[in-house]
Scaffold this motif. Structure first.
Motif, PDB file in Angstrom:
ATOM      1  N   GLY A 267       0.670  -0.874  -0.160  1.00 40.50           N
ATOM      2  CA  GLY A 267       0.037  -0.250   0.065  1.00 40.50           C
ATOM      3  C   GLY A 267       0.854   1.236  -0.013  1.00 40.50           C
ATOM      4  O   GLY A 267       2.219   0.930  -0.264  1.00 40.50           O
ATOM      5  N   THR A 268      -0.185   2.588  -0.166  1.00 40.69           N
ATOM      6  CA  THR A 268       0.630   3.760   0.009  1.00 40.69           C
ATOM      7  C   THR A 268       0.496   4.376   0.738  1.00 40.69           C
ATOM      8  O   THR A 268      -0.984   4.831   1.450  1.00 40.69           O
ATOM      9  N   PHE A 269       1.393   5.907   1.689  1.00 43.09           N
ATOM     10  CA  PHE A 269       0.976   6.662   2.253  1.00 43.09           C
ATOM     11  C   PHE A 269       0.835   7.657   1.639  1.00 43.09           C
ATOM     12  O   PHE A 269       1.609   7.472   0.649  1.00 43.09           O
TER      13      PHE A 269
ATOM     14  N   LEU B 213       3.208  12.332  11.339  1.00 39.99           N
ATOM     15  CA  LEU B 213       2.858  11.046  12.645  1.00 39.99           C
ATOM     16  C   LEU B 213       1.241  10.566  12.092  1.00 39.99           C
ATOM     17  O   LEU B 213       1.022   9.572  12.521  1.00 39.99           O
ATOM     18  N   SER B 214       0.456  11.434  10.921  1.00 40.35           N
ATOM     19  CA  SER B 214      -0.650  10.895  11.234  1.00 40.35           C
ATOM     20  C   SER B 214      -0.997  10.626   9.688  1.00 40.35           C
ATOM     21  O   SER B 214      -1.972  11.398   9.453  1.00 40.35           O
ATOM     22  N   PRO B 215      -0.249  10.334   8.498  1.00 39.92           N
ATOM     23  CA  PRO B 215      -0.878  10.258   7.311  1.00 39.92           C
ATOM     24  C   PRO B 215      -1.587   8.701   7.466  1.00 39.92           C
ATOM     25  O   PRO B 215      -2.295   8.276   8.029  1.00 39.92           O
ATOM     26  N   THR B 216      -1.857   9.298   5.906  1.00 35.67           N
ATOM     27  CA  THR B 216      -3.415   7.937   5.644  1.00 35.67           C
ATOM     28  C   THR B 216      -2.677   6.726   4.637  1.00 35.67           C
ATOM     29  O   THR B 216      -1.981   7.077   3.679  1.00 35.67           O
ATOM     30  N   TYR B 217      -3.221   5.568   4.910  1.00 38.43           N
ATOM     31  CA  TYR B 217      -2.571   4.563   4.288  1.00 38.43           C
ATOM     32  C   TYR B 217      -4.114   4.062   3.241  1.00 38.43           C
ATOM     33  O   TYR B 217      -4.282   4.151   4.294  1.00 38.43           O
ATOM     34  N   THR B 218      -3.147   3.931   2.435  1.00 36.36           N
ATOM     35  CA  THR B 218      -4.206   3.047   0.641  1.00 36.36           C
ATOM     36  C   THR B 218      -3.584   2.058   1.472  1.00 36.36           C
ATOM     37  O   THR B 218      -2.444   1.267   0.131  1.00 36.36           O
ATOM     38  N   PRO B 219      -4.298   0.095   1.595  1.00 34.01           N
ATOM     39  CA  PRO B 219      -3.732  -0.954   1.138  1.00 34.01           C
ATOM     40  C   PRO B 219      -3.879  -0.700  -0.513  1.00 34.01           C
ATOM     41  O   PRO B 219      -4.852  -0.309  -0.962  1.00 34.01           O
ATOM     42  N   GLY B 220      -2.728  -1.367  -0.594  1.00 32.37           N
ATOM     43  CA  GLY B 220      -2.662  -2.021  -1.719  1.00 32.37           C
ATOM     44  C   GLY B 220      -3.129  -3.613  -2.221  1.00 32.37           C
ATOM     45  O   GLY B 220      -3.640  -4.625  -1.016  1.00 32.37           O
ATOM     46  N   ALA B 221      -3.645  -4.135  -3.392  1.00 33.55           N
ATOM     47  CA  ALA B 221      -3.919  -6.185  -3.421  1.00 33.55           C
ATOM     48  C   ALA B 221      -3.328  -6.725  -2.321  1.00 33.55           C
ATOM     49  O   ALA B 221      -4.057  -7.399  -2.081  1.00 33.55           O
TER      50      ALA B 221
END
Length: 436
Positions: free
Chosen positions: A118-120, A126-134
């Motif tokens: 995934g990507t940040f 300290l509080s990024p948003t993470y998008t999960p990868g496949a």
């Protein structure tokens, strides 16, 4: 003055002249390896670390006869090591992003990293948003790591991990479209993944034996049958934290039985001397083929696989015959009502003499008791009386050339229509008698 990291002992570099001895002392709670040497090593205590600094004092004692001693201080600043907290383990749905809530102390900078794909949006906060990868979604979880880099003179960073569970969205597969016959139930073969539960529903008027089973059985309603089919829907409900359900449809086509054929239409009284074959017709809907039957089989042969059939009569048959037809398709058959046919053989060409026979049936209709009256016969005749089913009830030979009267008592016979036949080699006459 100087700086040191909390995890690193500090080697002092004191100097003195004209001293008999030296002594290091501290205002804190640390320790020296040897307080009596100029290059002692000082290990800060927890109080030193907490305070962020400590004063170290070097005392040089005089050589006799001098009695004075010299004192000098230095302030040792103590930099604390960094800490990092990636946050508690948590769960999300595969179609969501996750906002982290990391924390750190004594850090020069922070950096988020992942063991997944995934990507940040910004790994340096300290509080990024993470998008999960496949790959994360496929694995069902991913480990996210927060590293806090040290402030000089410290050089050792600190890393903390959190596990992010990733719940897959539900899927639903109602199965392939299918066909059944009218009157049949259908066992479904649904499929689902990542579901908390499933539920079958329909826009029709049939019923499921258990709508919560993937392999439920569906019984079509009259409206489904009338419409020729029905849409069946499978809904798969999500497992928390997912909230979006999935629905899939399948079309169940219902092939109706053929419509009941109409009662065959055609001759209901046949003199097979003059009419060796007869044609009969019917009407039906939804039929692929037709099967015609003639009863009894001794009455003749019947041929036809469409809405028309031809009966070839047996010349020796006399009595009642019955024609009916089956309408058929792949789902079954329906049958018409029977057509009753009275069959006889006049045995020769009927002359006008038969029409001139003065035959009276008194009374007619009657309750089973009646009289038959005839004028004198110039020729021998046969008299036969048949029941409504074509069975022979009485048979008489008439030779009298005088007027004839005959009494009949059929009070024990069923109500219905009976047939009187007078005939010889030249004459045939049929009279109907009704018993009420």
């Amino acid at each position: 003055d100087d700086e040191s990291c909390e995890d690193t002992p500090y080697t002092l570099a004191g100097t003195a002249t004209n001293q008999a001895s030296v002594l290091w002392t501290t205002s804190g709670d640390g320790t020296f390896d040897n307080t009596a040497i100029l290059n002692a090593t000082y290990t800060p205590g927890s109080g030193d670390v907490s305070s962020g600094s400590v004063t170290l004092t070097l005392t040089a004692y005089a050589v006799s006869p001098c009695g004075e001693h010299a004192v000098d201080d230095m302030v040792l600043s103590i930099q604390e090591l960094p800490t990092a907290d990636a946050g508690a383990d948590d769960d999300i749905c595969e179609n969501n992003t996750y906002t982290l809530s990391g924390s750190a102390t004594n850090q020069l900078s922070v950096l988020w990293t992942t063991a997944g794909d995934g990507t940040f949006d910004d790994p340096a906060i300290l509080s990024p948003t993470y998008t999960p990868g496949a790959g994360d979604i496929s694995n069902g979880s991913v480990t996210l790591s927060l590293t806090a880099d040290a402030i000089a003179p410290c050089s050792t960073g600190f890393t903390d991990n959190m596990d992010l569970g990733i719940q897959g969205l539900p899927t639903a597969n109602a199965g392939s479209d299918a066909e059944i016959c009218e009157g049949e139930d259908y066992t479904l073969s649904g499929g689902a993944t990542n579901q908390e539960s499933v539920l079958w529903s329909t826009a029709g008027d049939g019923v499921f034996d258990d709508a919560t089973l993937l392999g439920a059985s569906y019984t079509p309603g009259s409206g489904d049958i009338s419409n020729g089919g029905v849409v069946l829907s499978l809904t798969s409900y999500a497992i928390s934290p997912c909230s979006t359900s999935a629905t899939d449809d399948m079309m169940l086509t219902i092939i109706p039985l053929p419509g009941k054929p109409s009662t065959p239409e055609g001759p209901t009284e046949v003199d097979i001397h003059f009419t060796p074959t007869s044609e009969y017709e019917t009407q039906s809907t939804g039929a692929d083929s037709y099967l015609w039957t003639l009863y009894p089989v001794t009455a003749g042969n019947i041929a036809g696989n469409i809405t028309t059939a031809i009966v070839t009569w047996n010349a020796s048959f006399h009595g009642f015959a019955y024609v009916k037809v089956f309408a058929m398709n792949n789902c079954g058959a329906t049958v018409s009502d029977s057509l009753e046919i009275f069959v006889y053989n006049s045995v020769g060409v009927q002359e006008s003499y038969g029409d001139k026979l003065n035959v009276q049936i008194i009374p007619n209709p009657n309750r089973g008791s009646f009289k038959i009256s005839m004028q004198a016969l110039n020729n021998n005749m046969h008299l036969t009386l048949y029941g409504s089913d074509g069975s022979l009830i009485e048979n008489h030979s008439l030779h009298n050339e005088e007027d004839i009267e005959m009494d009949f008592n059929l009070t024990d016979m069923p109500k219905g229509m009976y047939f009187l036949r007078l005939y010889n080699e030249r004459v045939s006459r049929i009279e109907k008698i009704i018993i009420q």
